[in-house]
Design a protein around this motif. Sequence first.
Motif, mmCIF file in Angstrom:
data_model
loop_
_atom_site.group_PDB
_atom_site.id
_atom_site.type_symbol
_atom_site.label_atom_id
_atom_site.label_comp_id
_atom_site.label_asym_id
_atom_site.label_seq_id
_atom_site.Cartn_x
_atom_site.Cartn_y
_atom_site.Cartn_z
ATOM 1 N N THR A 114 0.824 -1.219 0.000
ATOM 2 C CA THR A 114 0.000 0.000 0.000
ATOM 3 C C THR A 114 0.856 1.266 0.000
ATOM 4 O O THR A 114 0.629 2.179 -0.821
ATOM 5 C CB THR A 114 -0.938 -0.013 1.206
ATOM 6 N N PRO A 115 1.897 1.420 0.877
ATOM 7 C CA PRO A 115 2.770 2.613 0.765
ATOM 8 C C PRO A 115 3.494 2.693 -0.572
ATOM 9 O O PRO A 115 3.641 3.781 -1.136
ATOM 10 C CB PRO A 115 3.753 2.442 1.929
ATOM 11 N N GLY A 117 2.383 1.579 -3.437
ATOM 12 C CA GLY A 117 1.407 2.020 -4.421
ATOM 13 C C GLY A 117 1.129 3.508 -4.331
ATOM 14 O O GLY A 117 1.002 4.188 -5.360
ATOM 15 N N HIS A 118 1.025 4.027 -3.111
ATOM 16 C CA HIS A 118 0.832 5.488 -2.970
ATOM 17 C C HIS A 118 2.017 6.248 -3.549
ATOM 18 O O HIS A 118 1.839 7.290 -4.216
ATOM 19 C CB HIS A 118 0.634 5.829 -1.495
ATOM 20 N N ALA A 119 3.241 5.739 -3.318
ATOM 21 C CA ALA A 119 4.427 6.415 -3.871
ATOM 22 C C ALA A 119 4.407 6.385 -5.392
ATOM 23 O O ALA A 119 4.687 7.401 -6.065
ATOM 24 C CB ALA A 119 5.705 5.743 -3.337
ATOM 25 N N LEU A 121 1.760 6.146 -7.286
ATOM 26 C CA LEU A 121 0.700 7.039 -7.724
ATOM 27 C C LEU A 121 1.149 8.500 -7.711
ATOM 28 O O LEU A 121 0.853 9.270 -8.636
ATOM 29 C CB LEU A 121 -0.517 6.848 -6.818
ATOM 30 N N TRP A 122 1.918 8.877 -6.672
ATOM 31 C CA TRP A 122 2.434 10.256 -6.618
ATOM 32 C C TRP A 122 3.407 10.510 -7.768
ATOM 33 O O TRP A 122 3.374 11.585 -8.409
ATOM 34 C CB TRP A 122 3.155 10.446 -5.275
#
Length: 371
Positions: A114-115, A117-119, A121-122
């Motif tokens: 999850t972290p 994926g957020h990175a 996405l950013w």
Amino acid sequence: MDLEKSAPAVRGDASRGEGCLAVAIRVPVRIVALVLVVPVRMAWDALVVAGRFLGDAVFRPLGRASLWVVRAVFVWPFAGLWRYVLVPLGKVLAWLGKALVVLPAAVLYRHVLTPLGHALLWVYARVLTPAGHAVVRALRVGGAVLAALGAGAYAGLAWLTRYLVVVPSVRLYTWVLAPAGHAVAWCVKGLVRLVTMIVTGVGAGLYWITRILFVLPALAVWRWVLVPVGGVLAVVAREVGNALGHAWRVAGRVSLAVGRFLGALFRWVFVEPVRWVYRSVLTPVGYMVRDAVLRPVAEAVRGAGRAARQALAAARASVRRARADVRRVLLGEPAGSRPGKPAAPRPVDRREPTGRETRTLGSRTTSLTKD
């Protein structure tokens, strides 16, 4: 009214004429069919009765036993294996899978993927998207330039193709190929008409030859030979079928009567004598044997048993008293007893009394109750 009544009369005469042939065929055919079918029907009924008896007495119990054996050999072991081995093993494996796979995968997804994926996405939103827009704009400008160049080249190629290929081809088709094609089509049409006329004449000749040599004789044979013979054969076949059906029904009644006769004969020859012997001889003899032999023997056995039990009870009481006397002589009186104190009451034998009267009618005691 006379005309309406005359037509059924004519039909009745025709049916009576056909009925004479049917009757002439029916009588011998029914006699022969009855003679031939009666043994077959009796054998068939005997086989049916034997089959029912075997089914009720042999095959059904054998099937039930086979079903029980199959259950005992295959179903119950597999059911026990499933219930007591595979199901607990499956539960253990499910628990191990949950503990070793599901929980680590959930932790990995929650705290790692999850972290990450957020990175990503950013990075996509802040870096890749602006770069992609810039590349798209550059491609649009280059595409417009290439489109303008392609339009000019397409217009030049179209002008050259029109005046070098299309216009000469159209003139060649109009002034050369079309007239030649019309001439060839006219010749082909004439040839087809000639061949059609020849084939039509030959076909007509063959048709009349075939009709005269084959169709008309075959039609005459069908109409004047096969149809009458077929009618006679149909009447014969119908009468034979009716005779077989009638003979089969008559044979069934004969077989039923023979079966009832054999059943009655078996009943009066075997069943009724056996029943009479059982009812008139064996039952009184059995009652006499029961009253004269079995009951006295049972009473004697019960009396011997009671005497043996009383003897054993008396022997046990004598042994207990002798043992108490020996203990008193060797060890003396017990510590709590005083001189002159009355002795303890002896245990009373609470079994059946020694007399013949084992139960009293005017009291509530029985042979097995306490005194």
